[in-house]
Enzyme design. Structure first.
Site, short mmCIF file in Angstrom:
data_model
loop_
_atom_site.label_atom_id
_atom_site.label_comp_id
_atom_site.label_asym_id
_atom_site.label_seq_id
_atom_site.Cartn_x
_atom_site.Cartn_y
_atom_site.Cartn_z
N ASP A 1 -61.51 58.99 43.51
CA ASP A 1 -61.16 60.25 44.16
C ASP A 1 -61.60 60.18 45.63
OD1 ASP A 1 -60.57 62.90 44.72
OD2 ASP A 1 -62.16 63.75 43.48
N LYS B 1 -56.50 58.89 43.09
CA LYS B 1 -56.20 60.22 43.64
C LYS B 1 -56.54 60.17 45.12
CE LYS B 1 -58.66 63.81 41.94
NZ LYS B 1 -59.08 64.90 41.02
N PHE C 1 -57.15 68.33 39.17
CA PHE C 1 -58.27 67.94 38.33
C PHE C 1 -57.74 67.59 36.94
CE2 PHE C 1 -62.01 68.07 35.73
CZ PHE C 1 -62.94 67.43 36.55
N VAL C 2 -57.90 66.34 36.55
CA VAL C 2 -57.32 65.87 35.28
C VAL C 2 -58.41 65.54 34.26
CG1 VAL C 2 -55.19 64.99 36.31
CG2 VAL C 2 -57.20 63.50 36.20
N ARG D 1 -62.74 64.11 26.66
CA ARG D 1 -62.63 62.65 26.81
C ARG D 1 -61.78 62.02 25.70
NH1 ARG D 1 -66.46 61.01 30.67
NH2 ARG D 1 -68.44 62.13 30.66
P1 IMP Z 1 -65.37 59.87 43.70
O1 IMP Z 1 -66.75 59.35 43.98
O2 IMP Z 1 -65.08 61.15 44.42
O3 IMP Z 1 -64.29 58.83 43.94
O4 IMP Z 1 -65.33 60.32 42.22
C1 IMP Z 1 -65.47 59.50 41.20
C2 IMP Z 1 -65.87 60.20 39.93
O5 IMP Z 1 -65.67 61.63 39.93
C3 IMP Z 1 -65.00 59.65 38.86
O6 IMP Z 1 -65.54 58.45 38.34
C4 IMP Z 1 -64.97 60.79 37.87
O7 IMP Z 1 -66.09 60.68 37.02
C5 IMP Z 1 -65.10 62.04 38.71
N1 IMP Z 1 -63.76 62.64 38.96
C6 IMP Z 1 -63.07 62.67 40.11
N2 IMP Z 1 -61.88 63.32 39.96
C7 IMP Z 1 -61.83 63.69 38.65
C8 IMP Z 1 -60.84 64.38 37.85
O8 IMP Z 1 -59.76 64.78 38.29
N3 IMP Z 1 -61.17 64.58 36.55
C9 IMP Z 1 -62.33 64.15 36.00
N4 IMP Z 1 -63.26 63.48 36.70
C10 IMP Z 1 -63.03 63.26 38.01
#
Ligand code: IMP
Ligand code: MG
Length: 183
Positions: free
Chosen positions: A101, A129, A150-151, A163
């Site tokens: 993300d 994403k 948000f998925v 999950r």
């Molecule tokens: P990042 O550090 O922002 O890239 O986020 C990574 C972590 O956030 C992922 O490994 C997920 O655990 C959580 N995450 C981010 N977006 C989502 C979503 O849409 N659904 C569920 N978990 C998410």
């Protein structure tokens, strides 16, 4: 479809078809090498187990668990909760993640694992994403690029639920306290 969802974004069949292709791509990409998969717990578990079944080369598996604290100030601080059991020096390492993300988690992983001097270090994520990316992340294998929603499902949770769903879905606005704006 689960009652808390507003739509299914990626069906069970679409997931399985794409994961078969990824397994083939990875098996030929790492042909004649021994691969080390590093799953990022807990979101990776369904993806990793289906992917592993579709990889035909010699592969070993290890896990890491990270926690990220993104409170109101969203500092993007990431902490290691569970570390690898194996030494990855000289290994061909492929990180298996559920979703990238902001990219802050993967940025931390890459920096952390690079210091252990693997022979190669790449990322395979089921979902990408990109709309709110804060760190530039080179992703080698991507399952699906998704919009900024948000998925949940297929390993991904909201407050530790959902999950177990065999598909990826979008939660109803009424079931969720986060919004879709970039933090
Ligand atoms: P990042 O550090 O922002 O890239 O986020 C990574 C972590 O956030 C992922 O490994 C997920 O655990 C959580 N995450 C981010 N977006 C989502 C979503 O849409 N659904 C569920 N978990 C998410
Ligand atoms: Mg995760």
């Amino acid at each position: 479809m689960h009652n808390d969802l507003q739509e299914i974004l990626i069906t069970k069949d679409q997931l399985q078809t794409r994961i078969k292709q990824l397994g083939l791509e990875i098996s030929s990409g790492y042909k004649d090498r021994r691969l080390t998969l590093i799953g990022v717990l807990k979101g990776c578990v369904l993806f990793l187990s289906d992917l592993l079944r579709n990889i035909s080369i010699d592969t070993n598996v290890d896990f890491m668990m990270l926690s990220s604290y993104s409170g109101a100030q969203s500092t993007g601080v990431v902490r290691t909760i569970l570390d690898l059991k194996q030494n990855i020096e000289g290994r061909d390492v492929l990180i298996i993640e559920d979703i990238v993300d902001s990219g802050l988690t993967m940025n931390y992983m890459l920096k952390n694992l690079k210091t252990r001097r693997p022979h190669s270090l790449e990322i395979c994520t089921l979902l990408d994403k990109p709309s709110c990316r804060k760190a530039r992340i080179p992703i080698k294998y991507t399952g699906f690029v998704i919009p900024n929603k948000f998925v949940v499902g297929y390993g991904l949770d909201y407050n530790e639920l959902y999950r177990n769903l065999p598909y990826i879905g979008v939660l109803k606005k009424s079931s969720i306290e986060v919004d879709d704006t970039c933090r």
